[in-house]
Write a protein that holds these residues in place. Structure first.
Motif, PDB file in Angstrom:
ATOM      1  N   PRO A 191       0.841  -1.209   0.000  1.00 15.70           N
ATOM      2  CA  PRO A 191       0.000   0.000   0.000  1.00 15.70           C
ATOM      3  C   PRO A 191       0.876   1.258   0.000  1.00 15.70           C
ATOM      4  O   PRO A 191       2.054   1.174   0.363  1.00 15.70           O
ATOM      5  N   PRO A 192       0.339   2.430  -0.380  1.00 15.88           N
ATOM      6  CA  PRO A 192       1.143   3.660  -0.314  1.00 15.88           C
ATOM      7  C   PRO A 192       1.611   3.897   1.126  1.00 15.88           C
ATOM      8  O   PRO A 192       0.829   3.740   2.054  1.00 15.88           O
ATOM      9  N   GLY A 193       2.891   4.212   1.286  1.00 13.57           N
ATOM     10  CA  GLY A 193       3.419   4.472   2.624  1.00 13.57           C
ATOM     11  C   GLY A 193       3.686   3.212   3.425  1.00 13.57           C
ATOM     12  O   GLY A 193       3.941   3.279   4.620  1.00 13.57           O
ATOM     13  N   LEU A 208       5.552  -6.536   8.310  1.00 13.04           N
ATOM     14  CA  LEU A 208       4.854  -5.477   7.594  1.00 13.04           C
ATOM     15  C   LEU A 208       5.354  -4.146   8.121  1.00 13.04           C
ATOM     16  O   LEU A 208       5.526  -3.981   9.329  1.00 13.04           O
ATOM     17  N   LYS A 209       5.593  -3.200   7.195  1.00 15.22           N
ATOM     18  CA  LYS A 209       6.133  -1.903   7.619  1.00 15.22           C
ATOM     19  C   LYS A 209       5.090  -0.803   7.442  1.00 15.22           C
ATOM     20  O   LYS A 209       4.404  -0.733   6.419  1.00 15.22           O
ATOM     21  N   ASP A 210       5.033   0.065   8.420  1.00 12.05           N
ATOM     22  CA  ASP A 210       4.192   1.270   8.404  1.00 12.05           C
ATOM     23  C   ASP A 210       2.793   1.004   7.840  1.00 12.05           C
ATOM     24  O   ASP A 210       2.092   0.166   8.386  1.00 12.05           O
ATOM     25  N   ALA A 211       2.384   1.668   6.750  1.00 11.48           N
ATOM     26  CA  ALA A 211       0.977   1.584   6.325  1.00 11.48           C
ATOM     27  C   ALA A 211       0.539   0.143   6.025  1.00 11.48           C
ATOM     28  O   ALA A 211      -0.658  -0.167   6.086  1.00 11.48           O
ATOM     29  N   ALA A 212       1.471  -0.746   5.726  1.00 10.80           N
ATOM     30  CA  ALA A 212       1.086  -2.140   5.481  1.00 10.80           C
ATOM     31  C   ALA A 212       0.562  -2.799   6.753  1.00 10.80           C
ATOM     32  O   ALA A 212      -0.210  -3.768   6.704  1.00 10.80           O
ATOM     33  N   TYR A 307       1.772  12.243  10.931  1.00  8.12           N
ATOM     34  CA  TYR A 307       3.042  11.573  10.608  1.00  8.12           C
ATOM     35  C   TYR A 307       3.584  12.063   9.273  1.00  8.12           C
ATOM     36  O   TYR A 307       2.856  12.082   8.282  1.00  8.12           O
ATOM     37  N   ALA A 308       4.882  12.400   9.256  1.00  9.50           N
ATOM     38  CA  ALA A 308       5.529  12.709   7.982  1.00  9.50           C
ATOM     39  C   ALA A 308       6.188  11.471   7.395  1.00  9.50           C
ATOM     40  O   ALA A 308       6.234  11.288   6.186  1.00  9.50           O
ATOM     41  N   ASP A 309       6.711  10.615   8.274  1.00  9.82           N
ATOM     42  CA  ASP A 309       7.478   9.467   7.774  1.00  9.82           C
ATOM     43  C   ASP A 309       7.445   8.339   8.792  1.00  9.82           C
ATOM     44  O   ASP A 309       6.603   8.345   9.706  1.00  9.82           O
ATOM     45  N   GLY A 310       8.371   7.364   8.649  1.00  8.08           N
ATOM     46  CA  GLY A 310       8.389   6.195   9.529  1.00  8.08           C
ATOM     47  C   GLY A 310       9.457   6.329  10.598  1.00  8.08           C
ATOM     48  O   GLY A 310       9.535   7.353  11.275  1.00  8.08           O
ATOM     49  N   SER A 311      10.315   5.298  10.720  1.00  7.73           N
ATOM     50  CA  SER A 311      11.329   5.333  11.780  1.00  7.73           C
ATOM     51  C   SER A 311      12.683   4.897  11.239  1.00  7.73           C
ATOM     52  O   SER A 311      12.783   4.268  10.182  1.00  7.73           O
ATOM     53  N   LEU A 312      13.724   5.220  11.997  1.00  3.77           N
ATOM     54  CA  LEU A 312      15.079   4.836  11.590  1.00  3.77           C
ATOM     55  C   LEU A 312      15.248   3.317  11.652  1.00  3.77           C
ATOM     56  O   LEU A 312      15.783   2.700  10.747  1.00  3.77           O
ATOM     57  N   GLY A 313      14.769   2.706  12.733  1.00  3.93           N
ATOM     58  CA  GLY A 313      14.930   1.272  12.925  1.00  3.93           C
ATOM     59  C   GLY A 313      14.265   0.457  11.826  1.00  3.93           C
ATOM     60  O   GLY A 313      14.693  -0.648  11.510  1.00  3.93           O
ATOM     61  N   PRO A 327      21.172   0.870   0.534  1.00  2.30           N
ATOM     62  CA  PRO A 327      21.338   1.948  -0.460  1.00  2.30           C
ATOM     63  C   PRO A 327      20.209   2.046  -1.484  1.00  2.30           C
ATOM     64  O   PRO A 327      20.152   3.017  -2.230  1.00  2.30           O
ATOM     65  N   ASP A 328      19.309   1.056  -1.478  1.00  6.10           N
ATOM     66  CA  ASP A 328      18.209   1.120  -2.438  1.00  6.10           C
ATOM     67  C   ASP A 328      17.026   1.940  -1.912  1.00  6.10           C
ATOM     68  O   ASP A 328      16.028   2.107  -2.595  1.00  6.10           O
ATOM     69  N   THR A 329      17.124   2.445  -0.688  1.00  3.09           N
ATOM     70  CA  THR A 329      15.987   3.213  -0.170  1.00  3.09           C
ATOM     71  C   THR A 329      16.447   4.438   0.599  1.00  3.09           C
ATOM     72  O   THR A 329      17.529   4.441   1.190  1.00  3.09           O
ATOM     73  N   ARG A 330      15.634   5.497   0.562  1.00  3.40           N
ATOM     74  CA  ARG A 330      15.866   6.634   1.467  1.00  3.40           C
ATOM     75  C   ARG A 330      14.668   6.849   2.379  1.00  3.40           C
ATOM     76  O   ARG A 330      14.455   7.911   2.947  1.00  3.40           O
ATOM     77  N   GLY A 331      13.868   5.771   2.532  1.00 11.86           N
ATOM     78  CA  GLY A 331      12.757   5.819   3.475  1.00 11.86           C
ATOM     79  C   GLY A 331      11.429   6.042   2.773  1.00 11.86           C
ATOM     80  O   GLY A 331      11.342   5.980   1.549  1.00 11.86           O
ATOM     81  N   LEU A 332      10.412   6.282   3.583  1.00  9.73           N
ATOM     82  CA  LEU A 332       9.054   6.389   3.042  1.00  9.73           C
ATOM     83  C   LEU A 332       8.355   7.614   3.621  1.00  9.73           C
ATOM     84  O   LEU A 332       8.377   7.823   4.835  1.00  9.73           O
ATOM     85  N   LEU A 333       7.732   8.378   2.755  1.00 10.25           N
ATOM     86  CA  LEU A 333       6.811   9.380   3.281  1.00 10.25           C
ATOM     87  C   LEU A 333       5.563   8.643   3.753  1.00 10.25           C
ATOM     88  O   LEU A 333       5.172   7.628   3.182  1.00 10.25           O
ATOM     89  N   SER A 334       4.939   9.163   4.795  1.00 10.49           N
ATOM     90  CA  SER A 334       3.770   8.477   5.337  1.00 10.49           C
ATOM     91  C   SER A 334       2.605   8.528   4.339  1.00 10.49           C
ATOM     92  O   SER A 334       2.615   9.323   3.399  1.00 10.49           O
ATOM     93  N   GLU A 335       1.649   7.691   4.595  1.00  4.27           N
ATOM     94  CA  GLU A 335       0.441   7.663   3.769  1.00  4.27           C
ATOM     95  C   GLU A 335      -0.228   9.042   3.756  1.00  4.27           C
ATOM     96  O   GLU A 335      -0.731   9.495   2.729  1.00  4.27           O
TER      97      GLU A 335
END
Ligand SMILES: [Zn+2]
Length: 559
Positions: A191-193, A208-212, A307-313, A327-335
């Motif tokens: 899902p988005p985010g 599952l991470k964040d919005a998932a 929420y703007a985003d998720g977490s470092l961990g 290196p394939d990600t710079r994180g996720l903006l929240s839903e």
């Protein structure tokens, strides 16, 4: 309160004295003597005693000055020279989650995936069929760190659904039973985010991470009112034992707030709550004219949390540059930020309605985006005492510190995260970005208001651990006894102020609480040892002896 009070209790004494033919001296309900008081105010220095009538402090000063408040019915607490400070105000908790976690499986110190599986298996055996939630597992404790998978727990849980969170709340592990109920298969798109972690064949591993996570959360039966009430009561008891007299509750559900309101009506709250529900529902408050800090000293509304985003961990905090170890990600903006225009529209409207904005932002780009939005809000709605807040404010881009200051944004931070994440943060984001990570010293130097909290149950609710963290920055693994990024340590008095005076400011309550002064609410703690006069390394072992809220003792440590 058993006695009506004029705006200042001293005035009440005068009025009574005038009304009677002979002078009447009104004794205080409670006097604390022989204390070493940190008032948080410039005056009076060296106060050693205070007097309380009803729920408020009526006087603070030396022993002689307070002695005349002692009447025949006055309760006297002899502090025996111990340190007294204002009650702790935790600026960021998830109170019902915390209370729930106190009664569920504890995975925070499970030192291996096998231990995690063992504890979950034991719980499933004890309460078969009942959802296993909470947990707070920490994959960074494991050697080597790796994400758990449902394969670990499917066999030991049979049909009992499991959905246990990583301690940061930004990922969770589901077993086959939980994934089945949520209908998640290899064909379910992210899902988005959010992100569904998959194995090499594309099958969900269970993480599952964040919005998932919402996909599973939706099918978990909601708590009954009674379960919710029990969680709140457990949480209040825990808070009282730790000297926490106020909490700012992030993302409570409306059902949670209903429980608080019920307890407030019955006079059964033992701490003060400022509730900040999700910003997506801002209109519910706006339409009935609730704005910042609306309510009673016990329960207030008028803020929204987003929420703007998720977490470092969880590698979901949103950065300008990719993660060093992913290196394939710079994180996720929240839903909520997809697209950002929707967030902007809601924040504009919420601010126009007079609601306070508290936005979670952790990665440097997430924080920058929120500062941009805050700038736009101020420009559009005009200058006002709005006390914008960024929750966590973990990894600030060097040129954003000045924007924090000029926009008067409050940094609502959790020092414990620094000594927890400090174990592995450098591996994740590299040596450059950690220099402005949990940058409490820089924030204070720039004139930014720093408000402390824990994010409980993400971190322990115990404020002394957070004070220890802010003053030592000694990571939990013992590898940085002199401090991780030691230049960002702060002085104990600044740390106590962030937990009391500034925390009150962060919820528009600095006139009511946060310091020990005449007329303020009598929310106090007596500590076993003097945290202001001891090596910082020992602060973590200090305990709360007595907790007083609104003039009533709500916790007394047994000898
Ligand atoms: Zn939080």
């Amino acid at each position: 309160m058993d006695r009506p009070l004029a705006p200042c209790a001293l005035a009440a004494v005068c009025v009574l004295a005038l009304a009677c033919s002979r002078p009447v001296r009104l004794g205080a309900d409670l006097v604390i003597t022989r204390a070493s008081i940190w008032t948080g105010e410039p005056l009076p220095p060296g106060a050693t005693a205070l007097a309380i009538i009803g729920e408020r402090i009526v006087d603070v000063g030396g022993a002689d000055a307070i002695e005349h408040w002692r009447g025949p019915a006055t309760t006297v607490i002899d502090a025996e020279g111990r340190r007294v400070i204002p009650g702790f105000n935790d600026s960021h908790v998830h109170f019902v989650d915390g209370g729930t976690q106190l009664d569920s499986v504890d995975l925070k110190d499970a030192d291996s995936p096998e231990e995690l599986a063992r504890r979950i298996g034991a719980r499933a055996k004890a309460k078969p069929g009942e959802w296993i939630l909470g947990g707070e597992w920490d994959d960074q404790r494991w050697i080597p760190p790796r994400l758990p998978t449902r394969a670990l727990i499917d066999d030991v849980t049979n049909g009992t659904p499991v959905f246990v969170s990583r301690y940061d709340g930004h990922m969770a592990l589901a077993n086959a039973a939980a994934l089945g109920r949520a209908g998640i298969t290899e064909r379910t798109p992210d899902p988005p985010g959010g992100l569904i972690v998959r194995d090499e064949n594309g099958n969900p591993t269970g993480v599952l991470k964040d919005a998932a996570m919402d996909v599973v959360t939706r099918v978990i039966p909601s708590k009954t009112p009674d379960e919710r009430l029990r969680a709140v009561k457990r949480a209040m008891e825990h808070a009282a034992s730790l000297g926490v007299t106020s909490v700012q509750d992030m993302n409570p559900s409306y059902d949670d707030i209903a429980v608080y309101a019920d307890l407030a009506n019955r006079g059964e709250l033992t701490l003060r709550i400022y509730a900040a529900p999700m910003e997506t529902g801002f209109y519910d408050q706006a339409k009935i004219g609730i704005h910042r800090s609306f309510g009673s000293p016990w329960l207030r509304l008028g803020a929204v949390k987003g929420y703007a985003d998720g977490s470092l961990g969880s590698t979901t905090a949103y950065f300008f540059e990719p993660y060093a170890d992913a290196p394939d990600t710079r994180g996720l903006l929240s839903e909520e930020m997809q697209p950002i225009e929707h967030m902007r529209t809601r924040l504009m409207a919420a601010d126009r309605a007079g609601l306070q904005l508290c936005i979670h932002a952790i990665g440097d780009a997430g924080i920058s985006h929120i500062l941009d939005l805050f700038e736009e809000v101020v420009r559009a709605n005009g200058d006002r005492d709005r006390r914008l807040r960024i929750e966590h404010a973990q990894h600030i881009a060097p040129n954003d510190f000045d924007r924090f200051a000029s926009l008067k944004v409050i940094a609502s931070v959790q020092p414990y995260h620094a000594i927890d994440d400090g174990r592995w943060a450098e591996r994740r984001i590299g040596p450059e970005r950690i220099k402005t990570t949990y940058a409490f010293r820089t924030l204070l130097d720039k004139g930014v208001r720093l408000s402390f909290g824990t994010d409980w149950p993400v971190a322990p609710l115990n404020p002394l651990l957070s004070l220890y963290a802010a003053t030592t920055r000694a990571t939990l693994d013992g590898k940085n006894p002199d401090g991780w990024v030691p230049g960002q340590k702060i002085a104990i008095a600044d740390a106590v102020a962030a937990y009391t005076r500034t925390a009150a400011f962060a919820e528009f309550q600095e006139r009511e609480k946060g310091t020990i002064a005449r007329g303020k609410l009598a929310d106090l703690v007596i500590l076993t040892d003097d945290i202001l006069e001891m090596p910082a390394a020992r602060i973590k072992d200090v305990r709360v002896l007595t907790t007083i809220v609104g003039g009533k003792v709500v916790y007394q440590r047994r000898p």
